[in-house]
Design an enzyme around this catalytic site. Structure first.
Site, PDB file in Angstrom:
ATOM      1  N   GLY A 684     162.524  27.805  -1.219  1.00 29.48           N
ATOM      2  CA  GLY A 684     162.398  26.673  -2.110  1.00 29.48           C
ATOM      3  C   GLY A 684     162.500  27.127  -3.539  1.00 29.48           C
ATOM      4  CE  LYS A 696     155.809  34.042   8.385  1.00 29.01           C
ATOM      5  NZ  LYS A 696     154.911  35.086   8.925  1.00 29.01           N
ATOM      6  CG  ASP A 802     155.621  43.040  14.622  1.00 29.69           C
ATOM      7  OD1 ASP A 802     156.282  43.863  15.294  1.00 29.69           O
ATOM      8  OD2 ASP A 802     155.963  41.856  14.482  1.00 29.69           O
TER       9      ASP A 802
END
Length: 968
Positions: A684, A696, A802
């Site tokens: 945006g 997100k 992760d």
């Protein structure tokens, strides 16, 4: 004839004409047209092979005829590096007059064609740098009646070592390096039939066993390269018989024993490399007497004894690397006087005595690295006048005396590391001339005097580390203008005066340590404006005034203002128990409203009776004003960057209300974000200044069982990311600007926008060019710093869980930032944290994590090691080309078969080879199967810093010789 039929005939006419023209060509050129049609030619490199475009075939590009401008045969076909793809074009086997065929560095696949061996005139065949597979045809050993050069390096050839190729007695160059051949030995008879052999390149071929003594029979040999294999035993003494040898490469094997005597008799020897073996004994004195020896690498062995005195007589030596051995004794004082020395690395030995004053006598010396030895005495004045120097590392010795005045101002020096010695004197004003200096590391010495005012004007200064010295006087006012500064450590000196004003320019500063000095005055509120500051230590000084409320805006992993003279009420954030140790030794600080002083109390008692009536009269007004002030303060704080406020989209009751939580000062609101969102956008444009942000969106909602689980998982991921990123700030962690909540149905996370996307996309996505090695190293170093911050500087530590290339984002300058903390976990003091399910991505998950479900920092280290392997190899962590192995197992297997060079990204493994190998070794440490053997992320950061490639050579007027790779 209808128009449509006419059009079809017109379209077919050029094809028919081309076919007719091809049919009239001599046989060799018809074969070329046939070969062209069988190849993929994405760059149209062969488009000019067309009889209509050029009716004289001998003028076609990439070929030479035996008789130019005549219908003659093709003699040379030069198709190197043209991006051609497909199987080997078999029509080329019909070119009976062909003497030279070069198809190197394309993308050809499939087996090697046996028919090439039958070409009677072929003298040079180069198929290197493709993807040919399978075994080398047996015909290659029995054919090739005229072959002088055979290049098959850098393919995917398998099978046993090509002993039968050693029967091609006409060979002068045999280039078989970096193929995954099965482990094979060189037999004593291997070289007896090759009297003309000049180049033998067998690096990374899976060789085992000993080097046969018969290698000494290759009297014509110029280049011998047996590196990166698994060879054992001693270097045969017969190597000294290679009277024409220019280059001998034996590095990265398992060789033992001594370096043989007699190498000094090799009159043409220029390069000798036996590093990364297990060699013992002393360096032969005669080796340094080889008259043309330019480069001597015997680092990372077990050599002992003294450095030979013949070092002073080396006539051509430019590059000497003997680091990580057990060498002792002193260096010859004349070393450097008789040779054009450029690079010297003797680190991690036990060398004593003084630094030779003659090191830079030839005026070419660029890098001097003698860290972690036992050097004594002063730094020679002559070294301080060596204007070609770019990198000086002399820490952890016993050097004493003053640094030569000119050394502070060397114009091309980017690293000056003198920490851990006994040096004294002052930092001279000549430092103003050090316009390239990035790191000045002089901690743990005996320097005195004031820091020169000029030090803050250095245009490239990133790190100034001068802790544990005896500097005095005020901090230079110019230091506040050092906009490139990233680390400033002046702990434990005798500095006085106030902190400089204008420190808001320190926009890149991550660490500020001024503890244990005599600083006075107030703490500048501007420190609260530093966006990436995460370590602030001003303890044990004489600072006064209050604690600026602006410091609440910092996200600090280390915060220490203890043992000063601070007074007043602590800002609300710091009044909690979490920051109790940060303010000890400041008795006038108050956690909450400060009680009145004794004089104030007496005055209050005297006026109490006379004031009762007045107090009662105005009590109502005061109460109203107090409530109004509280509401104003509450609203201001809740809109400033840390608290939550209910926001409405306006325009009707049917639109949802959004709860905004901001973590930084922002210049946009929910309308700026929500107005730019739709299902097709991922970013945006926010605020009047068109700030680009990344958003997100996490949706929840009612539904079946699966949807309920998804909603819960989305909420957990959202909460984890907010809890993690909301309290940390680091230049290598992606910035979470704010978040929005609308009930339980929708949540938005608003991040800083990273214009270069993820590392995974840039590295594996294609179409964006090839990342060079300095960029790859910079990315891995930045990501490592981000993870080290999570593991070592956050309290309690955070494990990402992760880590992967797609979660490392890149800014406009390819600066790396770790992102996506949806499965991050906090590690408490109770040891490894148990989890209910595995988090992470295929190919990145540490082996112990998958069966213990216990998460530690070492799990992240393993995943980061996989990312490093991606950058070193250019391959994905899981891919069809790796077969049934992941990247870690593929790398280990490939190194075992073909040495380290077999796994390096071939697009980069030229001039960056040594730097890539160093990074590979760090990656292999990180991906060790046992967590205890993996380094910490803090250690990884240090290792990567030491393995950093040097920056580009500085511009004229002073021309600097070509850069050499770093030491470790």
């Amino acid at each position: 004839m209808t128009p449509l039929l006419l059009l079809r005939l017109l379209c077919l006419l050029p094809l028919a004409t081309a076919a007719a023209a091809a049919a009239t060509l001599p046989a060799d050129f018809a074969a070329l047209i046939a070969a062209k049609t069988s190849l993929s030619d994405p760059t149209s490199a062969l488009a000019a092979w067309d009889p209509h475009l050029s009716p004289s075939p001998c003028r076609w590009p990439h070929l030479l005829c035996s008789v130019p401008d005549a219908p003659a045969a093709v003699a040379s076909l030069l198709l190197s590096n043209l991006s051609l793809a497909g199987d080997f074009p078999s029509p080329l086997c019909s070119l009976r007059s062909l003497s030279e065929l070069d198809l190197s560095y394309n993308s050809l696949t499939g087996p090697l064609p046996p028919c090439l061996a039958a070409l009677p005139s072929l003298r040079r065949l180069d198929l290197s740098g493709n993807a040919f597979s399978g075994e080398v045809p047996a015909a290659y050993g029995a054919g090739f009646p005229s072959l002088a050069t055979l290049g098959l390096a850098g393919n995917e050839l398998s099978g046993a070592f090509l002993g039968h190729l050693l029967n091609v007695t006409t060979l002068e160059e045999l280039l078989l390096a970096y193929n995954p051949f099965a482990p094979s030995s060189l037999t004593p008879a291997s070289f007896s039939a090759l009297p003309r052999l000049r180049v033998l390149w067998l690096a990374g071929c899976g060789l085992v066993g000993e080097i046969p003594a018969s290698v000494g029979s290759l009297k014509s040999l110029v280049n011998l390269d047996l590196s990166t294999n698994n060879l054992t035993g001693e270097i045969p003494a017969t190597v000294a018989r290679l009277e024409n040898a220019v280059q001998i490469e034996l590095y990265s094997n398992h060789l033992t024993g001594r370096v043989p005597d007699g190498l000094g008799e090799l009159k043409r020897l220029r390069f000798f490399d036996a590093s990364m073996n297990r060699l013992t004994g002393e360096i032969p004195a005669d080796l340094l007497l080889a008259p043309r020896l330019e480069s001597l690498h015997i680092y990372q062995n077990e050599l002992s004894g003294r450095v030979p005195a013949t070092l002073a007589q080396a006539a051509a030596l430019a590059d000497l690397r003997l680091f990580s051995n057990r060498l002792t004794g002193e260096l010859p004082p004349e070393f450097g006087k008789n040779c054009p020395l450029e690079f010297l690395d003797l680190s991690d030995n036990r060398i004593s005595g003084r630094i030779p004053a003659a090191l830079c006598s030839a005026g070419k010396l660029e890098q001097v690295l003698i860290l972690n030895n036992e050097l004594v005495g002063p730094i020679p004045a002559e070294l301080g006048q060596c204007r070609t120097l770019t990198r000086v590392r002399l820490p952890n010795n016993q050097l004493s005396g003053a640094v030569p005045p000119d050394m502070w101002g060397l114009p091309h020096l980017y690293l000056l590391e003198l920490s851990g010695n006994r040096l004294s004197g002052t930092v001279g004003p000549a430092i103003a001339m050090a316009t390239n200096l990035s790191q000045l590391l002089i901690s743990d010495n005996r320097f005195t005097g004031s820091l020169p005012e000029q030090i803050g004007s250095l245009p490239a200064l990133f790190e100034l580390s001068a802790a544990n010295n005896m500097f005095s006087g005020p901090l230079p006012a110019s230091l506040a203008g050092a906009s490139t500064l990233g680390r400033l450590d002046l702990r434990n000196n005798s500095l006085s005066g106030e902190l400089p004003q204008g420190v808001r320019r320190w926009q890149k500063l991550t660490q500020l340590d001024l503890a244990d000095n005599h600083l006075t005055g107030a703490i500048p509120s501007e420190l609260g404006e530093l966006p990436v500051l995460n370590s602030l230590d001003l303890s044990s000084n004489e600072l006064t005034g209050d604690v600026p409320v602006q410091l609440e805006d910092l996200k600090l992993s280390l915060f220490n203002l203890s043992n000063n003279r601070l007074a007043g009420a602590l800002p609300p954030l710091f009044a909690g128990s979490m920051y109790r140790d940060s303010f000890v030794g400041n008795p006038a600080l108050c956690r909450g409203p400060c009680p009145p002083s004794s004089s104030q109390s007496r005055a209050s008692r005297r006026g109490l009776v006379g004031s009762v009536t007045s107090i009662l009269a105005v009590a109502g007004v005061v109460l109203l004003l107090g409530v109004a002030w509280f509401c104003y303060t509450y609203r201001s704080q809740h809109n400033h960057g840390r608290s939550t406020a209910e926001l409405s989209n306006g325009g009707g009751g049917s639109r949802p209300r959004w709860a905004l939580t901001s973590f930084h000062k922002i210049e946009f609101d929910e309308e700026d974000i929500l107005g730019c969102l739709d299902e097709d956008n991922v970013v945006g444009i926010a605020g009047e200044d068109a700030i680009t942000v990344a958003v997100k969106k996490l949706w929840g909602g009612a539904g079946g069982k699966g949807k309920a689980i998804s909603a819960a998982a989305a909420k957990d991921s959202f909460d984890a990311e907010v809890a993690t990123l909301g309290r940390i700030r680091h230049k290598n962690i992606v910035r979470l600007w704010c978040c929005f909540r609308s009930g339980d149905d929708c949540r938005l996370l608003v991040y800083e926008f990273m214009p270069n996307g993820s590392l995974g996309d840039l590295l594996h996505g294609g179409g964006k060019g090839v990342l060079d090695w300095p960029a790859r190293h910079r990315i891995m170093a930045g990501a490592a710093e981000g993870l080290a911050y999570l593991h070592h500087d956050c309290v309690p530590p955070i494990v990402h869980r992760d880590v992967k290339s797609n979660n490392i984002l890149l800014d406009a300058d390819l600066g790396a930032k770790v992102a996506d903390f949806g499965v991050a976990r906090v590690i408490t003091g109770d040891g490894p944290s148990a989890v209910s399910a595995i988090a992470g991505s295929c190919g990145y998950i540490a082996p112990e994590y998958s069966y213990t479900l216990r998460v530690t920092e070492k799990s992240d280290v393993y995943s980061f090691g996989v990312v490093m392997l991606e950058l070193v190899t250019g391959k994905r962590p899981v891919a069809p080309e790796l077969g049934d192995k992941d990247l870690v197992r593929w790398v280990h297997g490939s190194i075992e078969r073909g040495g380290v060079d077999s796994v390096l990204d071939p697009r980069l493994a030229g001039k960056s080879r040594d730097d890539m190998v160093r990074a590979l070794h760090i990656a292999l440490l990180c991906t060790s199967s046992l967590p205890i053997n993996r380094p910490s992320m803090r250690a990884v950061v240090k290792l990567l810093a030491e393995a950093a490639p040097p920056p580009p050579s500085p511009p004229p007027p002073a021309k600097v010789a070509g850069q050499k790779p770093p030491d470790v």
